[in-house]
Structure formats: structure tokens, C-alpha cells
Design an enzyme around this catalytic site. Structure first.
Site, PDB file in Angstrom:
ATOM      1  N   GLU A  50       9.956 -29.944  61.753  1.00 30.05           N
ATOM      2  CA  GLU A  50       9.693 -28.621  62.322  1.00 30.05           C
ATOM      3  C   GLU A  50      10.966 -28.048  62.918  1.00 30.05           C
ATOM      4  OE1 GLU A  50       4.957 -29.269  63.375  1.00 30.05           O
ATOM      5  OE2 GLU A  50       6.398 -29.170  65.010  1.00 30.05           O
ATOM      6  N   HIS A  93       4.723 -18.450  70.562  1.00 30.62           N
ATOM      7  CA  HIS A  93       4.831 -19.039  69.231  1.00 30.62           C
ATOM      8  C   HIS A  93       5.180 -17.924  68.257  1.00 30.62           C
ATOM      9  CE1 HIS A  93       4.069 -21.340  65.626  1.00 30.62           C
ATOM     10  NE2 HIS A  93       3.928 -22.425  66.362  1.00 30.62           N
ATOM     11  N   ARG A 103      11.909 -22.219  68.588  1.00 27.09           N
ATOM     12  CA  ARG A 103      10.891 -21.168  68.669  1.00 27.09           C
ATOM     13  C   ARG A 103      11.352 -19.926  69.421  1.00 27.09           C
ATOM     14  NH1 ARG A 103       5.466 -24.792  69.921  1.00 27.09           N
ATOM     15  NH2 ARG A 103       5.267 -25.673  67.825  1.00 27.09           N
ATOM     16  N   HIS A 127       1.902 -18.964  73.845  1.00 30.80           N
ATOM     17  CA  HIS A 127       1.492 -20.252  73.289  1.00 30.80           C
ATOM     18  C   HIS A 127       1.535 -21.399  74.288  1.00 30.80           C
ATOM     19  CE1 HIS A 127       0.850 -23.241  70.215  1.00 30.80           C
ATOM     20  NE2 HIS A 127       2.025 -23.825  70.430  1.00 30.80           N
ATOM     21  N   ARG A 135      10.403 -25.379  74.879  1.00 27.90           N
ATOM     22  CA  ARG A 135       9.854 -26.634  74.359  1.00 27.90           C
ATOM     23  C   ARG A 135      10.201 -26.812  72.888  1.00 27.90           C
ATOM     24  NH1 ARG A 135       5.250 -28.072  71.610  1.00 27.90           N
ATOM     25  NH2 ARG A 135       4.180 -26.084  71.885  1.00 27.90           N
TER      26      ARG A 135
END
Length: 638
Positions: free
Chosen positions: A187, A307, A362, A423, A458
């Protein structure tokens, strides 16, 4: 690469109207906090905790004659451990401490209704020989914009693999490759494939396995549809002590008090301070707000992760008939598997913003999409995975494919309309390496906590990992505290009970609920417009003023209708928690005079190394509080 947090940080104090005024704290008087939180060197100052006395109700006539509600023996339950929340952190902790005592798992809705259940991507852990803990550590620190605590990061990355093995031993089933080994996805922000997953429904699978184990444990009692109102606390000298929690059964509308030797907050985040969020409806910041009211230290609330890719319903061939309560997440793993982002002219744009393109962290991807939408005056962008094998798409993303197909979109042939949505809260209740807080007997794990792992942003799939690691790390100190504690059966009488305002009558209650819904919608709108992905001092100050006014207007309306400070209702209590969390985010954002990670402000567009410090909100004795910022009951003095 150094990631140590410099000495000195932020001390936020309440203004008279209930907002916080930031000021930098000195290095003096920090020893106690530093002992409690080794990752917050010099991060808090002047922790002032005194008994709070409710203000006089003025000319309002109390409604004692209309209300009949009290805490009797049958409405108080005694447990060794009270766990607030039924996601991965709460359940994993409960299973361990249940070996040493009785456990109450208190959950707001059905036990499976948690942020865990909606986690699609997976859990990150070093399980491949070509990967390393050091690589995972560096990826986490880079994604966190160098605000992470390196000791915490190393602990989590080192202990993560064993936590995964424990889940597998408990019956959690993850995807395997053709070679029989765990299939590891990649990811955004990760330099290696290290994401353990169960298709695109990983959280659901972990929740299933944990709930099955909990249901078969005779020492664990699950109380579903119990809304946590406020923590029960007392003062022992300068120290706040937690003794349990007051709850409301939302089905029977009765108050149930839990007295416990140890309390774990694992109640998730506060995504619903924004109008569009991937969080389930239960994520209204209850745990963060309760802890703040109970004098717990709060940290890094300005870092709200949006997100980049939630499903944009207005871009679907068939528009859903009703607005979703929470946005449908399109997992990071779609980009990790080769998904590409395009604007509506099918122009790929991520390489213009970052050399990592779609695999950037992100915060970078969300801001890039936001920039495209504003420049082009469009409502969504497109995420395309259709160039990959149909079989692999359906194998890895069956849930996403099925959801899109409901509305006429075949993701194996067409791009997915996506838009950023709130998110994850990187900030929360400040925790040490064992999940301990500055409130004795209160531990935290999961999204409600701020452990120092995430820093300013994060890294994808580190959230379930953090929850698993800290749930386990909180076990031993919790057991030690439990064994050294004693429950006095008369302790429940220390605090006045919350009151269910049934005697106000249906008409008045309906008016209060309807007005509260309107206020909630307005608060969300203010947060999205002024405290969103891109911020400015002017917009933040405007939001601070309007939210302060809105809160006072709402409280005035309640009290005009006969509401009293000790009254509770689901809608009103959620609203007070949303106000509390929104103000924590807002004032933390005003404090940070730089752009770092998830906090981007046009007035301070660059990183300032002098500001590489955690934002700290400490309780102060001179707070003139609104209803949302104070406990319902009087603080007891031991």
C-alpha cells in the site's frame, strides 16, 4: 535519521467561552509527565486538577419533582475490568485480562459495529524475508512527517509479527498465495509488500474471530447498545483516579453504572465531526471527549486523516436512493495493486505532485485530489484498476466489486469515482508504552489513543497493528493494577446518577432531538469548509467563533426546554461529544504554525523544524466550561 521530539510543547487553556487558548510551555515542572510518557519529553506543563463545582442553574427551576431516576443496587454492576468498545483493541485486550478476572465489554451498538469491521486493506507486519523491521520503522516515520516517536514505532514494528501469528492461532483466516504462504499486499507509503489481508474485508474477518472467542469466554460479559456517558473519577491528591463508567441502555433508556478496578477506552475515533466519513455512525468521539472531561491529556488532534479514495456516489451510473450514513471506502490496496488516478478528462495527475505517484502517503494523495477538484471545479476523480486481470481484481477486491456493481459499475472494466473522506484520528488520548494515561486506572488502545506511532500522518494499515500491539501491552499493567485495587461496594453512591428526561414529554424531547440534528449538520459543515484538508488561519478563526456560538445557542435551547445538566439522551450526548472533539481539533490546528503531514495551512505552507513537537492539551483549573466540556457529576475527593 533522528526522530526524537524536542523539549517543549503546547499547553492549551480554555477561553471563557469554552475554546482553548494555546501557549508554549516551558521545560520546568515536567518531570511527572515525562515519567508517565517517555515519548513526550518536555511535552506538558502545569497539570492542574481540582474539584469541579457545577455552576448555579440561575433562575431555571430544577425538575426534581418530574424526574425519578437513581442508581440502585440492581443498576450498578461490578467488574474487575471494564472495556469500552468492541473493536480489535477492546476485544483483544478483553480476551487476555479475562484470564485474571471478570470483564465487561461495553459497546454502543451491536458488537461488530466498529471501525475495525470497516477496515478493508489489512494489517502491516514484517513477515517476508526480504523485508525488515528497520524498513517498516523508516516507512512509518517518513509517512508520519518525522513527528513519530521512534521508540514507539520500533516497539510496534517489532512486536507486530507475533500479534499476527496470535490472530491466526485464534482462527483468523488471511489470504495465501499460490506458494502456500501468506499473500502480502503493498500500500501507499510502504517500501515492501507487508500487508496481511483477507481479500478486502480484513477487519471483518479479524472481528469475526475475536468475537467468536469472546462469546465463548465465561469471564466476559458483553453489554451491547450501551452508550458510555462519562467516566467515574475521583481526586487522590493531585492525581485523577478512574473507577468505571456511567452508561445508558439505548434500547430500554435506563442508566447502568459500571464500577471497575481498571477501565480500558477502546472506543474508536471521531470521524462524524465531518459530513463525509468512512467511519460507522457510532464514531462520534465519545471516548476522546469522555477522557478530556475526566482530565486526561489529549494530543495531536489537528492530524485528521482524510482517506483519498472513498466512493463518490454522484459519479456512479445509478445514484443510490438515500444518502449513506458513512462513505464506502475504496481501500489503499487498490492503488497498491496498480490502480491509477485520473481526472475526468482521463489525465493521470499524481506524478505531477509526487515522485511516488499513487503510492505516496495518504496525506499527499488526499491533498493532490483536493487540488484537482478545486482547480477543475469537479466533484470527484477516477481510480482505475481495470487494466489488471479480471480474475485478480475479483479475488482481491470482491467486496468493492460487489458494492459498485449494485449501482451499475463494473470495476473490471470502468474506473471508480472517488473523493476524499474523513477516515482516521491520528491524535487522541495521550498514552505511554503500556497504554497508560495520566488518569490512574485508565488505559487506552486503538484509534482513541495517541501513542506516538502515527506522528503527523498514519501509514496505511498501521492502525490495526497499533491496536493489536497496544491492547496486549496494556494487559500486564492492568492486571497489576487490578490485583492491587479493592472495590468498595458503596463507591457507586459517590456520584449523582445521570437522569433520563422522559418526564419532559414526547413533544419537548422531539423538539430537542430535531434541533440537535440541525446543529449536528451545521457543525459538520463548518468543519468541512474551515477545518478540512487545506486550512488557513482566517478560516480556522472563523470556525472557532462560529462553533463557539453554535454550541452556546444549542445549550441555551436545551435549557430553555427544561433540560438540566445531569440529563442524558443519545442525541444530546453525542452532540456534546462532537462539539468537544471539534474544538480539540480546531484549537490544535490553530496552535500549529507550520504544515506537517495531515495539517496543511496556506499561511504556514512549509515544515518548521522548531515546531516538530506534539500538540498537548492539558486540563487546567481555570476552565470556564460548557456542558460538552465538563462531566455530568461532581468530581469526588478521596
Amino acid at each position: 535519521m533522528t526522530t526524537g521530539i524536542a523539549s517543549g510543547s503546547v499547553n492549551l487553556r480554555l477561553r471563557e467561552r469554552g475554546c482553548w487558548q494555546p501557549s508554549l510551555s516551558s521545560r520546568a515542572g515536567l518531570q511527572n509527565c515525562c515519567k508517565k510518557f517517555p515519548w513526550s519529553r518536555g511535552a506538558c506543563n502545569n497539570l492542574q486538577i481540582k474539584r469541579y463545582v457545577h455552576p448555579n442553574s440561575g433562575t431555571r427551576r430544577p425538575f426534581q419533582t418530574l424526574i425519578t431516576s437513581s442508581i440502585r443496587d440492581h443498576s450498578t454492576k461490578y467488574f474487575d475490568f471494564a472495556v469500552i468498545g468492541s473493536g480489535v483493541a477492546g476485544l483483544r485486550y478483553a480476551l487476555e485480562v479475562a484470564k485474571h478476572g471478570t470483564v465487561a465489554v461495553i459497546t454502543k451498538a451491536e458488537p461488530h459495529e466498529s471501525n475495525t469491521n470497516y477496515a478493508q486493506g489489512g494489517v502491516s507486519a514484517v513477515l517476508c524475508p526480504s523485508d525488515s523491521v528497520e524498513s517498516h520503522v523508516q516507512d512509518t516515520i517518513v509517512a508520519g512527517a518525522y513527528l513519530c516517536d521512534e521508540e514507539t514505532v520500533r516497539v510496534v514494528c517489532t512486536e507486530g509479527p507475533e500479534r499476527i501469528r496470535e490472530l491466526i492461532a485464534m482462527g483468523a483466516s488471511f489470504d495465501h498465495g499460490e506458494d502456500g504462504n501468506l499473500h502480502l499486499a503493498r500500500e501507499g507509503g510502504h517500501s515492501h509488500r507487508r500487508i496481511v489481508h483477507a481479500a478486502d474485508m480484513t477487519g471483518r474477518e479479524i472481528e469475526r474471530a475475536l468475537l467468536k472467542a469472546v462469546e465463548s469466554d465465561p469471564n466476559i460479559s458483553v453489554f451491547k447498545h450501551h452508550f458510555a456517558i462519562d467516566l467515574l473519577t475521583s481526586q487522590d491528591g493531585s492525581e485523577t483516579v478512574c473507577h468505571g463508567v456511567d452508561t445508558m441502555d439505548t434500547k430500554t433508556h435506563k442508566v447502568l453504572r459500571f464500577i471497575s478496578k481498571v477501565t480500558l477506552l477502546a472506543s474508536g475515533g471521531a470521524g462524524h465531526i465531518y459530513p463525509s466519513t468512512t467511519n460507522p455512525p457510532v464514531a462520534t468521539g465519545d471516548g476522546i471527549a469522555m477522557a478530556h472531561r475526566a482530565q486526561a491529556i489529549i494530543s495531536n488532534m489537528e492530524f485528521v486523516q482524510f482517506h483519498p479514495t472513498a466512493l463518490a456516489d454522484e459519479g456512479l451510473p445509478i445514484t443510490p436512493l438515500k444518502t449513506r450514513e458513512n462513505a464506502f471506502l475504496i481501500t489503499e490496496a487498490v492503488r497498491g495493486d496498480g490502480g491509477l488516478l485520473y481526472n475526468l478528462d482521463m489525465e493521470r495527475f499524481m506524478p505531477m505532485y509526487d515522485e511516488r505517484a499513487e503510492l505516496a502517503p495518504r496525506d499527499v494523495v488526499a491533498r493532490s485530489i483536493d487540488d484537482q477538484l478545486k482547480k477543475r471545479d469537479e466533484k470527484y476523480v477516477l481510480l482505475d484498476i481495470s487494466h489488471k486481470s479480471r480474475d485478480k481484481i475479483l479475488l482481491h477486491f470482491p467486496n468493492i466489486a460487489a458494492e459498485c456493481l449494485k449501482y451499475g459499475l463494473d470495476i473490471t472494466r470502468d474506473p471508480i469515482p472517488v473523493v476524499p473522506a474523513a477516515h482516521y484520528m491520528c491524535g487522541g488520548v495521550r498514552a505511554g508504552l503500556q497504554g497508560e494515561t495520566n488518569v490512574r486506572g485508565l488505559y487506552v488502545a486503538g484509534e482513541v489513543a495517541c501513542t506516538g506511532l502515527h506522528g503527523a500522518n498514519r501509514l496505511a494499515s498501521n492502525s490495526l497493528l497499533e491496536a493489536l500491539v497496544f491492547a496486549r501491552r496494556a494487559v500486564k499493567p492492568s492486571i497489576d493494577h487490578m490485583k492491587g485495587s479493592h472495590i468498595d461496594q458503596t463507591i457507586s453512591r459517590w456520584w449523582d446518577p445521570p437522569v433520563i428526561p422522559m418526564q419532559l414529554g414526547c413533544t419537548i424531547l422531539d423538539k430537542i432531538i430535531n434541533r440537535t440534528k440541525e446543529v449536528r449538520k451545521e457543525l459538520k459543515s463548518i468543519m468541512w469548509e474551515h477545518v478540512g484538508i487545506v486550512r488557513s488561519t482566517t478560516r480556522l478563526m472563523a470556525a472557532e467563533q462560529r462553533i463557539g456560538e453554535l454550541e452556546l445557542e444549542w445549550e441555551a435551547y436545551l435549557f430553555q426546554q427544561g433540560w438540566e445538566p445531569t440529563m442524558v439522551g443519545l442525541e444530546a450526548c453525542e452532540m456534546r461529544n462532537l462539539f468537544c472533539c471539534a474544538k480539540l481539533v480546531l484549537t490544535s490546528a490553530l496552535t500549529r504554525h507550520e504544515s506537517r503531514g495531515l495539517h496543511y495551512t496556506t499561511d504556514f505552507p512549509h515544515v518548521d523544524e522548531r515546531s516538530r513537537l506534539p500538540t498537548i492539551i492539558v486540563p487546567c483549573s481555570n476552565m470556564n466550561r460548557t456542558w460538552s466540556s465538563r462531566q455530568l457529576h461532581k468530581q469526588q475527593i478521596c
